[in-house]
Design a protein around this motif. Structure first.
Motif, mmCIF file in Angstrom:
data_model
loop_
_atom_site.group_PDB
_atom_site.id
_atom_site.type_symbol
_atom_site.label_atom_id
_atom_site.label_comp_id
_atom_site.label_asym_id
_atom_site.label_seq_id
_atom_site.Cartn_x
_atom_site.Cartn_y
_atom_site.Cartn_z
ATOM 1 N N ALA A 166 17.964 2.258 8.165
ATOM 2 C CA ALA A 166 17.393 1.375 7.902
ATOM 3 C C ALA A 166 16.860 0.760 6.552
ATOM 4 C CB ALA A 166 16.615 0.468 9.165
ATOM 5 N N ALA A 167 16.229 2.030 6.180
ATOM 6 C CA ALA A 167 15.215 1.495 4.932
ATOM 7 C C ALA A 167 16.299 1.936 3.971
ATOM 8 C CB ALA A 167 14.488 2.862 4.719
ATOM 9 N N GLY A 168 17.357 2.628 3.950
ATOM 10 C CA GLY A 168 18.657 2.350 2.543
ATOM 11 C C GLY A 168 18.844 3.911 2.947
ATOM 12 N N VAL A 169 18.563 4.973 3.618
ATOM 13 C CA VAL A 169 18.649 6.777 3.506
ATOM 14 C C VAL A 169 20.190 6.195 3.888
ATOM 15 C CG1 VAL A 169 18.466 8.758 3.548
ATOM 16 C CG2 VAL A 169 16.700 7.382 3.493
ATOM 17 N N GLY A 170 21.499 6.708 2.994
ATOM 18 C CA GLY A 170 23.267 6.613 2.942
ATOM 19 C C GLY A 170 23.135 7.711 4.267
ATOM 20 N N GLU A 171 24.208 7.555 5.089
ATOM 21 C CA GLU A 171 24.649 8.591 6.236
ATOM 22 C C GLU A 171 24.718 10.234 5.121
ATOM 23 O OE1 GLU A 171 24.883 8.770 9.865
ATOM 24 O OE2 GLU A 171 23.772 6.514 9.201
ATOM 25 N N ALA A 172 25.627 9.941 3.966
ATOM 26 C CA ALA A 172 25.727 10.922 3.289
ATOM 27 C C ALA A 172 24.191 12.174 3.508
ATOM 28 C CB ALA A 172 26.279 11.506 2.703
ATOM 29 N N GLU A 173 23.406 11.799 3.011
ATOM 30 C CA GLU A 173 22.255 12.473 2.812
ATOM 31 C C GLU A 173 21.231 12.408 4.052
ATOM 32 O OE1 GLU A 173 20.006 10.436 -0.336
ATOM 33 O OE2 GLU A 173 20.399 8.626 0.024
ATOM 34 N N LEU A 174 21.301 11.846 4.732
ATOM 35 C CA LEU A 174 20.953 11.785 6.142
ATOM 36 C C LEU A 174 22.104 13.133 6.996
ATOM 37 C CD1 LEU A 174 20.543 8.672 7.806
ATOM 38 C CD2 LEU A 174 18.545 10.210 7.787
ATOM 39 N N ASP A 175 23.208 13.191 7.050
ATOM 40 C CA ASP A 175 23.484 14.748 7.438
ATOM 41 C C ASP A 175 22.744 15.811 6.548
ATOM 42 O OD1 ASP A 175 24.923 12.789 8.597
ATOM 43 O OD2 ASP A 175 26.608 12.850 7.774
ATOM 44 N N ILE B 256 0.649 -1.411 -0.077
ATOM 45 C CA ILE B 256 -0.124 -0.006 0.334
ATOM 46 C C ILE B 256 0.869 1.516 -0.155
ATOM 47 C CG2 ILE B 256 -1.551 1.206 1.136
ATOM 48 C CD1 ILE B 256 -2.837 -1.259 2.249
ATOM 49 N N CYS B 257 0.369 2.070 -0.353
ATOM 50 C CA CYS B 257 1.327 3.614 -1.135
ATOM 51 C C CYS B 257 2.149 3.945 -0.174
ATOM 52 C CB CYS B 257 0.557 4.522 -1.858
ATOM 53 S SG CYS B 257 -0.937 5.110 -1.271
ATOM 54 N N HIS B 258 1.322 4.060 0.778
ATOM 55 C CA HIS B 258 1.570 5.342 2.452
ATOM 56 C C HIS B 258 2.079 3.897 2.737
ATOM 57 C CE1 HIS B 258 -1.649 7.166 0.920
ATOM 58 N NE2 HIS B 258 -2.432 6.534 1.284
ATOM 59 N N VAL B 259 2.160 2.626 2.661
ATOM 60 C CA VAL B 259 3.818 2.055 3.921
ATOM 61 C C VAL B 259 3.752 1.989 2.651
ATOM 62 C CG1 VAL B 259 4.046 -0.143 5.012
ATOM 63 C CG2 VAL B 259 1.651 0.907 4.715
ATOM 64 N N VAL B 260 4.769 1.428 1.604
ATOM 65 C CA VAL B 260 5.473 1.311 0.895
ATOM 66 C C VAL B 260 6.214 2.775 0.714
ATOM 67 C CG1 VAL B 260 6.174 1.169 -1.764
ATOM 68 C CG2 VAL B 260 4.843 -0.397 -1.324
ATOM 69 N N LEU B 261 6.015 4.857 0.457
ATOM 70 C CA LEU B 261 6.475 5.192 0.088
ATOM 71 C C LEU B 261 7.543 5.024 1.667
ATOM 72 C CD1 LEU B 261 5.964 6.781 -2.018
ATOM 73 C CD2 LEU B 261 4.728 8.423 -0.316
ATOM 74 N N PRO B 262 7.646 5.105 2.589
ATOM 75 C CA PRO B 262 8.503 5.403 3.440
ATOM 76 C C PRO B 262 9.779 4.015 3.754
ATOM 77 C CG PRO B 262 6.271 5.595 4.841
ATOM 78 C CD PRO B 262 5.953 5.215 3.369
ATOM 79 N N GLU B 263 9.080 3.166 3.259
ATOM 80 C CA GLU B 263 9.844 1.645 3.922
ATOM 81 C C GLU B 263 10.870 2.142 2.701
ATOM 82 O OE1 GLU B 263 7.562 -2.017 4.103
ATOM 83 O OE2 GLU B 263 7.549 -1.625 1.833
ATOM 84 N N ARG B 264 10.087 2.911 1.593
ATOM 85 C CA ARG B 264 11.717 3.069 0.870
ATOM 86 C C ARG B 264 12.745 4.036 0.571
ATOM 87 N NH1 ARG B 264 10.800 -2.078 -2.765
ATOM 88 N NH2 ARG B 264 8.823 -2.969 -1.519
ATOM 89 N N GLY B 265 12.170 5.214 2.167
ATOM 90 C CA GLY B 265 13.710 6.245 2.389
ATOM 91 C C GLY B 265 12.559 6.996 1.873
#
Lengths: 165, 431
Positions: free
Chosen positions: B238-247, B100-109
């Motif tokens: 955990a959803a795959g967003v890298g450290e550089a992106e999180l920074d 479901i879109c509302h769950v897929v969107l966050p789990e893919r970061g």
């Protein structure tokens, strides 16, 4: 615009306006079932120019704009309610269907002849002689409604842009 | 000028230093999400009519979830339009049958703090759990976004819901939302921003926060926000967003200023909340589970974006471990995403539910929206983890749907009647 009032209560939801089981079909089919859970006679009996009147939080629920499109397809000329669900209100205006919030909407009776003036934010009840004030709709949205909704409005804007370049 | 989180998010998207509640601004959209029902099938013909292209295909995400499994010709046609359109439009972020879109969107970061996003679905406020301003729009308005990359917004006031203390065992975000909707009504949110704060919210995992934000739709808010914190950051990592992106994400920036004026500030003791059940035909008909009397049920439905994520499946499994659905009760489980289903399978959660007699349904919106094959029959009584129980929404107009948390739905399945899940958990060890 002048039309007869169809009066409904509070919390008319989008599932009532556009039932889920018909959502896979085009709007002409959905429209046949518009509000059938509440008033099975409505879709067949409503006439072009009529006005649908609701209570509080009209259009709550889904983002499905077929809820507003079904009413427009049936020829409903305007919506009047004590209040609208925000998402539905945007959808109605985007489809060129005037939707006016009126604190006194409950004073309107079924079959009353209404003259709705979105520009002035006013409803004239020709049956009772009353004039009801509505919350003003911002000018840029009134312009969009006058153009027939967002699609024709965008069409006009894009044509204008092409014309100037 | 002291600003709420909502004001900061809108101001950033409007290219302004500050915005005031009530003013109308134009915002640049960072992400536009559509599903098969309100998405390509509706916007494609309008784009063609305008001869227009998508402003930025990299900012669009399309998910199929409403007409799956496509068991008839109309459903197949709708899903095919989505598949063809994403290719033609150059939309690469396309998730076909993955949940479901509302769950897929966050789990893919895809949702990050600070974003301004729109979704072609009323439960789009779910994105607010990540400190993004996200709200639902209809297909024609989506067309406007796809053509211009912009949307108008009346800057919202903020209504603060502060949950102090901690939820008791057997209580969840769903209970919080049903309680709030019962208390304030389905227009209690006044189409403004609702911000959830307090220790009980801080203590919730992201999927529980998503349930809070998701059902802001039923509370009548435009957006439901939770300011981002370490839990948000960990989830995104955990959803795959890298450290550089999180920074790059300024977690400390996306917080309400303490002195920012708000429309209302409601405080509740989370520890005092009892499991909630909403009677037909409105989520606003919420009351403590124990107050509904003796209600026999035919169906227990664990499904939807708001009720079948991994966190939800785990709640149901905690109740149902070593138990079976009562005789005559049909227990149905429709996991909210493929990834959550697989995680639930691996850790044994799904096995517990299947051992309890659950039927595993396809991953899709399914019966929640009254789409698909599992619509409720005449006079059926159901208890469901979904978000809405409007008359006839899940099937026949004579069907009656009670809304509750996964704990309560699972306990009611085992009992054959609506019940308070805490009596089932009392014999179990701590969480």
């Amino acid at each position: 615009m002048t039309g007869r009032a169809w009066v409904f209560g509070d919390d008319i939801d989008t599932d009532a306006l556009a039932p889920g089981r018909y959502m896979k079909y085009a709007v002409d089919e959905i429209a046949k079932h518009c509000l059938e859970a509440i008033d099975p006679a409505f879709a067949a009996a409503v006439r072009p120019g009529d006005v649908v009147v609701g209570g509080r939080n009209f259009g709550l629920g889904s983002s499905r704009e077929q809820a507003a499109a079904a009413l427009r397809h049936l020829g409903v000329a305007a919506l009047v309610a004590e209040s609208f669900a925000g998402l539905f209100h945007r959808n109605a205006l985007n489809l060129g269907l005037p939707a006016l919030a009126c604190a006194d909407a409950k004073r309107i009776r079924p079959g009353d002849e209404l003259r709705v003036d979105p520009q002035a934010g006013r409803i004239e009840n020709r049956t009772t002689g009353e004039t009801l004030a509505c919350e003003p709709v911002p000018g840029f949205l009134l312009e969009m409604v006058r153009d027939g909704g967002l699609l024709p409005h965008l069409e006009k804007k894009l044509a204008r842009r092409k014309g100037t370049t | 000028m002291a600003l709420t989180l909502a004001q900061k998010l809108v101001a950033r998207a409007a290219g302004r230093d500050a915005v005031a509640p009530g003013e109308i601004v134009t915002c640049r959209v960072d992400l536009a999400m559509m599903h098969d029902s309100g998405g390509p099938r509706r916007v494609k013909p309008m784009l063609e009519q305008l001869g227009a292209k998508v402003w930025d295909p990299a900012k669009v995400v399309v998910v199929t979830d409403h007409y799956l499994p496509a068991t008839d010709a109309d459903s197949r046609r709708i899903v095919e339009i989505a598949r063809d359109w994403v290719k033609a439009a150059g939309v690469e972020r396309f998730y076909d049958g993955e949940g479901i879109c509302h769950v897929v969107l966050p789990e893919r970061g895809h949702l990050r703090p600070g974003m301004f996003a729109v979704g072609g679905d009323s439960h789009s406020p779910t994105g607010g759990a990540f400190g993004a301003y996200m709200f639902g729009i209809g297909a024609t308005e989506m067309l406007g976004v796809l053509v211009t990359g912009e949307i108008w917004l009346k800057v919202p006031h903020t209504i603060v819901i502060e949950l102090e203390g901690a939820l008791g065992d057997g209580l969840s975000a769903k209970d919080v939302m049903l309680f709030l909707i019962g208390r304030f009504g389905m227009d209690g949110g006044e189409y403004q921003a609702v911000e959830f704060r307090g220790a009980a919210v801080r203590g919730m995992p992201m999927q529980e926060r998503m349930t809070l934000a998701n059902m802001t739709a039923e509370l009548g808010g435009q957006a439901g926000l939770v300011a981002p914190d370490a839990t948000t950051r960990d989830y995104l990592g955990a959803a795959g967003v890298g450290e550089a992106e999180l920074d790059v994400v300024q977690f400390e920036r996306w917080q309400s200023d303490p002195e920012a004026p708000v429309l209302a500030h409601h405080r509740f003791d989370a520890g005092a909340l009892a499991p909630q059940v909403a009677a037909p035909d409105s989520p606003a008909n919420a009351a403590a589970a124990a107050d509904h009397g003796d209600v026999r049920i035919d169906i227990a439905y664990i499904g939807a974006c708001t009720g079948a994520k991994l966190a939800d499946l785990r709640m149901a499994a905690r109740v149902l471990e070593g138990r079976r659905a009562a005789s005559g009760v049909r227990l149905m489980v429709a996991p909210a995403s493929l990834r959550d289903q697989e995680l639930a399978r691996r850790e044994g959660t799904l096995g517990v539910l299947l051992d309890a007699g659950a039927e595993l349904l396809p991953i899709a919106c399914g019966a929640c929206a009254g789409y698909g094959a599992n619509r409720l029959a005449e006079n059926t009584v159901a208890i469901s983890t979904t978000a809405r129980n409007f008359k006839g929404r899940m099937g026949a107009p004579s069907s009656r749907v009670y809304l509750a948390s996964p704990y309560t739905v699972a306990a009611s399945a085992a009992a054959g009647r609506i019940c308070d899940p805490r009596e089932f958990l009392a014999s179990r060890g701590p969480r």
